[in-house]
Design a protein around this motif. Structure first.
Motif, short mmCIF file in Angstrom:
data_model
loop_
_atom_site.label_atom_id
_atom_site.label_comp_id
_atom_site.label_asym_id
_atom_site.label_seq_id
_atom_site.Cartn_x
_atom_site.Cartn_y
_atom_site.Cartn_z
N SER A 56 -53.33 20.66 -36.71
CA SER A 56 -52.50 21.88 -37.16
C SER A 56 -53.29 22.82 -38.30
O SER A 56 -54.02 22.41 -39.08
CB SER A 56 -51.31 21.23 -38.15
OG SER A 56 -50.64 22.32 -38.87
N ILE A 59 -50.60 29.50 -38.07
CA ILE A 59 -50.35 30.51 -36.63
C ILE A 59 -49.54 31.86 -37.31
O ILE A 59 -49.07 31.55 -38.52
CB ILE A 59 -49.56 29.96 -35.71
CG1 ILE A 59 -48.09 29.66 -36.39
CG2 ILE A 59 -50.13 28.69 -35.17
CD1 ILE A 59 -47.11 29.56 -34.94
N THR A 72 -50.04 34.40 -33.05
CA THR A 72 -51.60 34.06 -32.79
C THR A 72 -51.80 32.68 -33.30
O THR A 72 -51.36 32.47 -34.38
CB THR A 72 -52.26 35.35 -33.52
OG1 THR A 72 -51.72 36.46 -33.12
CG2 THR A 72 -53.60 35.29 -33.62
N SER A 73 -52.61 32.05 -32.51
CA SER A 73 -53.11 30.85 -32.88
C SER A 73 -54.16 30.79 -33.93
O SER A 73 -54.82 32.04 -34.07
CB SER A 73 -53.31 29.88 -31.74
OG SER A 73 -54.82 30.38 -31.30
N SER A 74 -54.32 29.73 -34.60
CA SER A 74 -55.61 29.67 -35.77
C SER A 74 -56.68 30.10 -35.18
O SER A 74 -57.70 30.47 -35.85
CB SER A 74 -55.50 28.38 -36.26
OG SER A 74 -55.98 27.40 -35.36
N ASP A 140 -56.20 27.15 -26.36
CA ASP A 140 -55.63 26.04 -27.33
C ASP A 140 -53.94 26.07 -27.27
O ASP A 140 -53.33 25.59 -28.16
CB ASP A 140 -56.09 26.06 -28.90
CG ASP A 140 -55.79 27.77 -29.36
OD1 ASP A 140 -55.96 28.73 -28.43
OD2 ASP A 140 -55.94 27.75 -30.33
N VAL A 141 -53.55 26.83 -26.26
CA VAL A 141 -52.20 27.08 -26.18
C VAL A 141 -51.61 26.78 -24.84
O VAL A 141 -52.01 26.93 -23.70
CB VAL A 141 -51.61 28.62 -26.25
CG1 VAL A 141 -50.05 28.95 -26.29
CG2 VAL A 141 -52.27 29.38 -27.67
N MET A 169 -49.06 25.39 -30.03
CA MET A 169 -50.17 25.68 -30.50
C MET A 169 -50.31 25.14 -31.94
O MET A 169 -49.30 25.01 -32.63
CB MET A 169 -50.56 27.15 -30.46
CG MET A 169 -49.43 27.92 -31.35
SD MET A 169 -49.86 29.74 -31.40
CE MET A 169 -49.37 30.12 -29.88
N ASP A 170 -51.37 24.56 -32.20
CA ASP A 170 -51.76 24.12 -33.74
C ASP A 170 -50.74 23.06 -34.15
O ASP A 170 -50.24 22.99 -35.26
CB ASP A 170 -51.72 25.56 -34.62
CG ASP A 170 -53.11 26.13 -34.47
OD1 ASP A 170 -54.14 25.76 -35.05
OD2 ASP A 170 -52.82 27.22 -33.90
N SER A 258 -47.79 26.83 -40.88
CA SER A 258 -48.69 25.81 -40.40
C SER A 258 -47.54 24.52 -40.35
O SER A 258 -46.53 24.67 -41.00
CB SER A 258 -49.75 25.61 -41.34
OG SER A 258 -49.38 25.15 -42.47
#
Length: 279
Positions: A56, A59, A72-74, A140-141, A169-170, A258
């Motif tokens: 985690s 985002i 938007t992912s980390s 990563d998605v 994601m995350d 998160s």
């Protein structure tokens, strides 16, 4: 005798591997690591039953109005959803990696707005009335779609097809409901799977209204709900937030989330479309 010894060794090895599998599975559950978004009941057979979600990070979810979000992912992977054409909202400058289109309508499919050369994922096969099947991983998605219907116009057409989209994601499962007109049925719930963050249509008329959207929350049990697709009809929004959920009215168009910061129960976050001069 040699054959019996080797057979015994093989059986011991299998037993040790099986024991190790269950020990690892138990430790994962003890540590609170959640399974992936997709419901394991419909997961592919070759995939393990326990598939831990990604580690985690934080985002960002940004709302531009209507059904148009940027997630938007980390690691910086950017996905935009249902980009609109001219409909009274400011037109943002966006450079996404992925564009999802839930419905082939000018308020949802203005993919030309996206700069760069993003991958475009359409919930409907272009030029047809058939759903496409999306199951796509980019960096990563993970992204997959869920078929939905929008309410039709009596005397003209019964309903229109579209798609909702799940973004994993995350370690978070984000579901964009699309132009859905009724609470999800059991088949759709199976396809959607686990949801942490729900981007939910509430507009009514051709799509689901405030009361139906509350039913969706009961069914999906998300931790965060962001209402969308209500234009500037604030009376609709007030009906949606009239109990029983805690409400946060934000003076900005984005939230950062998160896995660790999710509330224990569903809470509604109202984002504000940012216009020039609002900063």
């Amino acid at each position: 005798m040699k054959f019996k010894v080797e057979s015994l060794k093989l059986k011991v090895s299998k037993a040790l591997l099986l024991t190790l599998f269950f020990v690892v599975a138990f430790l994962l559950m003890r540590q609170g690591i959640q399974a992936a978004c997709r419901n394991p009941n419909i997961a592919e057979e070759e995939q393990p039953f326990l598939r831990p979600a990604a580690a985690s990070g934080s985002i960002e979810i940004k709302w531009f109005g209507h059904s148009f979000f940027q997630i938007t992912s980390s690691s910086g992977t950017k996905v935009i959803t249902d980009p609109f054409g001219a409909m009274g909202f400011p037109m943002p400058e966006v450079w996404p990696h992925i564009v999802t289109v839930g419905r082939e309508h000018g308020n949802h499919n203005n993919v030309g707005l996206a700069k760069g050369n993003p991958v475009v994922l359409r919930g409907m096969k272009l030029g047809s009335d058939e759903w496409d099947q999306i199951n796509y991983t980019f960096r990563d998605v993970l992204i997959y779609n869920v078929p939905v219907h929008q309410r039709g116009v009596p005397g003209y057409y019964q309903s229109l097809k579209g798609s909702g989209f799940v973004f994993e994601m995350d370690g978070l499962c984000i579901f964009h409901s699309g132009d859905v007109s009724e609470p999800f049925n059991e088949d759709q719930l199976q396809l959607i799977g686990h949801v942490d963050i729900l981007l939910q249509t509430i507009g009514g008329v051709y799509t689901i209204g405030p009361e139906g959207a509350k039913k969706v929350i009961e069914l999906l049990k998300p931790k965060i709900v962001v209402p969308m697709h209500y234009w500037y009809h604030y009376g609709v929004l007030e009906r949606f937030i009239d109990g029983p959920y805690k409400v946060h009215r934000l003076n900005k168009n984005s939230i950062t989330v998160s896995k660790d910061t999710l509330p224990p129960e569903a809470e509604i976050f109202i984002l504000k479309v940012v216009r020039e001069g609002d900063l």
